[in-house]
Write a protein that holds these residues in place. Structure first.
Motif, short mmCIF file in Angstrom:
data_model
loop_
_atom_site.label_atom_id
_atom_site.label_comp_id
_atom_site.label_asym_id
_atom_site.label_seq_id
_atom_site.Cartn_x
_atom_site.Cartn_y
_atom_site.Cartn_z
N ASN A 1 0.79 -1.24 0.00
CA ASN A 1 0.00 0.00 0.00
C ASN A 1 0.82 1.28 0.00
OD1 ASN A 1 -2.21 -1.63 0.16
ND2 ASN A 1 -2.34 -1.54 2.38
N PHE A 2 2.15 1.20 0.06
CA PHE A 2 2.93 2.40 0.36
C PHE A 2 4.03 2.68 -0.64
CE2 PHE A 2 1.06 1.44 4.47
CZ PHE A 2 0.53 2.67 4.77
N SER A 3 3.69 2.87 -1.88
CA SER A 3 4.74 3.18 -2.85
C SER A 3 5.42 4.51 -2.55
CB SER A 3 4.18 3.18 -4.27
OG SER A 3 3.18 4.15 -4.41
N SER A 4 4.68 5.51 -2.07
CA SER A 4 5.30 6.79 -1.76
C SER A 4 6.22 6.67 -0.54
CB SER A 4 4.26 7.88 -1.54
OG SER A 4 3.50 7.61 -0.38
N LEU A 5 5.83 5.90 0.47
CA LEU A 5 6.68 5.71 1.63
C LEU A 5 7.91 4.90 1.25
CD1 LEU A 5 7.17 6.25 4.61
CD2 LEU A 5 5.87 4.19 5.12
N LYS A 6 7.74 3.96 0.35
CA LYS A 6 8.88 3.17 -0.11
C LYS A 6 9.90 4.09 -0.77
CE LYS A 6 8.43 -1.00 -1.86
NZ LYS A 6 8.10 -2.10 -2.79
N GLY A 7 9.44 5.00 -1.62
CA GLY A 7 10.33 5.95 -2.27
C GLY A 7 11.05 6.84 -1.26
N LYS A 8 10.31 7.32 -0.26
CA LYS A 8 10.92 8.17 0.77
C LYS A 8 11.95 7.39 1.58
CE LYS A 8 6.91 11.14 1.46
NZ LYS A 8 5.85 11.52 2.39
N THR A 9 11.65 6.13 1.85
CA THR A 9 12.59 5.29 2.61
C THR A 9 13.88 5.12 1.82
OG1 THR A 9 10.74 4.14 3.66
CG2 THR A 9 12.89 3.05 3.72
N TYR A 10 13.75 4.79 0.54
CA TYR A 10 14.95 4.63 -0.30
C TYR A 10 15.71 5.94 -0.43
CZ TYR A 10 13.17 0.05 -1.84
OH TYR A 10 12.73 -1.24 -1.88
N SER B 1 24.72 4.56 -1.44
CA SER B 1 23.95 5.79 -1.67
C SER B 1 23.32 5.77 -3.05
CB SER B 1 24.85 7.01 -1.50
OG SER B 1 24.12 8.19 -1.76
N LEU B 2 24.13 5.49 -4.06
CA LEU B 2 23.60 5.44 -5.44
C LEU B 2 22.58 4.33 -5.61
CD1 LEU B 2 26.80 6.19 -7.52
CD2 LEU B 2 24.75 7.62 -7.30
N LYS B 3 22.83 3.19 -5.00
CA LYS B 3 21.89 2.07 -5.07
C LYS B 3 20.50 2.50 -4.60
CE LYS B 3 20.84 -2.11 -2.48
NZ LYS B 3 21.29 -2.99 -1.41
N TYR B 4 20.45 3.13 -3.42
CA TYR B 4 19.15 3.51 -2.87
C TYR B 4 18.53 4.71 -3.58
CZ TYR B 4 19.31 -0.02 0.71
OH TYR B 4 19.32 -1.23 1.35
N LEU B 5 19.36 5.60 -4.08
CA LEU B 5 18.81 6.72 -4.85
C LEU B 5 18.18 6.23 -6.15
CD1 LEU B 5 21.51 9.44 -4.14
CD2 LEU B 5 19.19 9.32 -3.21
N PHE B 6 18.79 5.23 -6.80
CA PHE B 6 18.19 4.64 -8.00
C PHE B 6 16.90 3.90 -7.66
CE2 PHE B 6 22.52 4.84 -10.06
CZ PHE B 6 22.15 5.76 -11.03
N GLU C 1 14.21 6.46 -7.26
CA GLU C 1 13.73 6.95 -8.55
C GLU C 1 12.82 5.92 -9.23
OE1 GLU C 1 15.49 8.93 -12.62
OE2 GLU C 1 16.73 7.48 -11.55
N ASN C 2 13.18 4.66 -9.13
CA ASN C 2 12.38 3.61 -9.77
C ASN C 2 11.09 3.29 -9.02
OD1 ASN C 2 14.20 3.32 -11.90
ND2 ASN C 2 15.43 1.82 -10.77
N SER C 3 10.96 3.74 -7.78
CA SER C 3 9.74 3.46 -7.02
C SER C 3 8.65 4.48 -7.27
CB SER C 3 10.06 3.38 -5.52
OG SER C 3 10.37 4.65 -5.02
N ILE C 4 8.99 5.54 -8.03
CA ILE C 4 7.99 6.55 -8.36
C ILE C 4 7.05 5.98 -9.42
CG2 ILE C 4 7.61 8.86 -9.32
CD1 ILE C 4 10.44 9.57 -8.24
N PRO C 5 5.76 5.97 -9.17
CA PRO C 5 4.83 5.42 -10.17
C PRO C 5 4.83 6.24 -11.46
CG PRO C 5 3.68 6.00 -8.12
CD PRO C 5 5.09 6.44 -7.98
N ASP C 6 4.64 5.53 -12.56
CA ASP C 6 4.57 6.18 -13.87
C ASP C 6 3.32 7.04 -13.94
OD1 ASP C 6 6.11 6.44 -16.07
OD2 ASP C 6 5.52 4.56 -17.01
N GLN C 7 3.45 8.26 -14.39
CA GLN C 7 2.33 9.21 -14.46
C GLN C 7 1.70 9.28 -15.85
OE1 GLN C 7 1.06 10.72 -11.74
NE2 GLN C 7 2.57 9.63 -10.53
N THR C 8 2.06 8.35 -16.73
CA THR C 8 1.50 8.40 -18.09
C THR C 8 0.19 7.69 -18.21
OG1 THR C 8 2.76 6.44 -18.72
CG2 THR C 8 3.73 8.61 -19.18
#
Length: 143
Positions: free
Chosen positions: A103-112, A128-133, A136-143
């Motif tokens: 249920n928490f894609s936004s929290l997952k992104g914030k955690t990473y 650092s780079l691993k979690y920053l990537f 970025e990949n946990s952000i849902p596609d807005q298309t």
């Protein structure tokens, strides 16, 4: 005179009891919000204690959604207070909880994202780079 003093003492004891009862009821109502307020006031050690109390209660209720937020907030309090190893541990616990709940894609992104920042502060640029990537990949596609 003795009777007036007795009544005054009785009144003071009753008043203190009411104040204490209201405080307890407030804490029971929403420990998480209280912990966030303490974080905002930069009272990180107190916030951590309150979030831990909230986590215990949420574990007993089996509420994974709220448990993930409280676990994240503990990590954030450690992060802000400069206790980076404890922040990493708590952010990783958040990640584990989130794997059990979808249920928490936004929290997952914030955690990473926060894990990426903490590892950067520790000069561990690989993680650092691993979690920053991952953030970025946990952000849902807005298309």
């Amino acid at each position: 005179m003795k009777r007036n003093l007795f009544l005054l003492i009785l009144l003071l004891v009753s008043f203190c009891g009411l104040l204490n009862a209201q405080t307890i009821d407030f804490n029971k109502a929403d420990l998480s919000a209280y912990g966030q307020r303490l974080n905002d006031d930069k009272k990180y050690d107190s916030a951590i204690i309150v979030f831990r109390q909230s986590i215990i209660r949420r574990k007993n209720l089996g509420n994974l959604d709220s448990l993930a937020f409280d676990q994240f907030n503990i990590g954030y309090a450690f992060h802000l207070s400069g206790q980076l190893d404890s922040a990493i541990t708590n952010y990783q616990r958040t990640e584990e909880i989130l794997q059990a709940s979808n249920n928490f894609s936004s929290l997952k992104g914030k955690t990473y994202l926060n894990l990426g920042y903490v590892y950067k502060k520790k000069a561990d640029y690989t993680n650092s780079l691993k979690y920053l990537f991952l953030a970025e990949n946990s952000i849902p596609d807005q298309t």
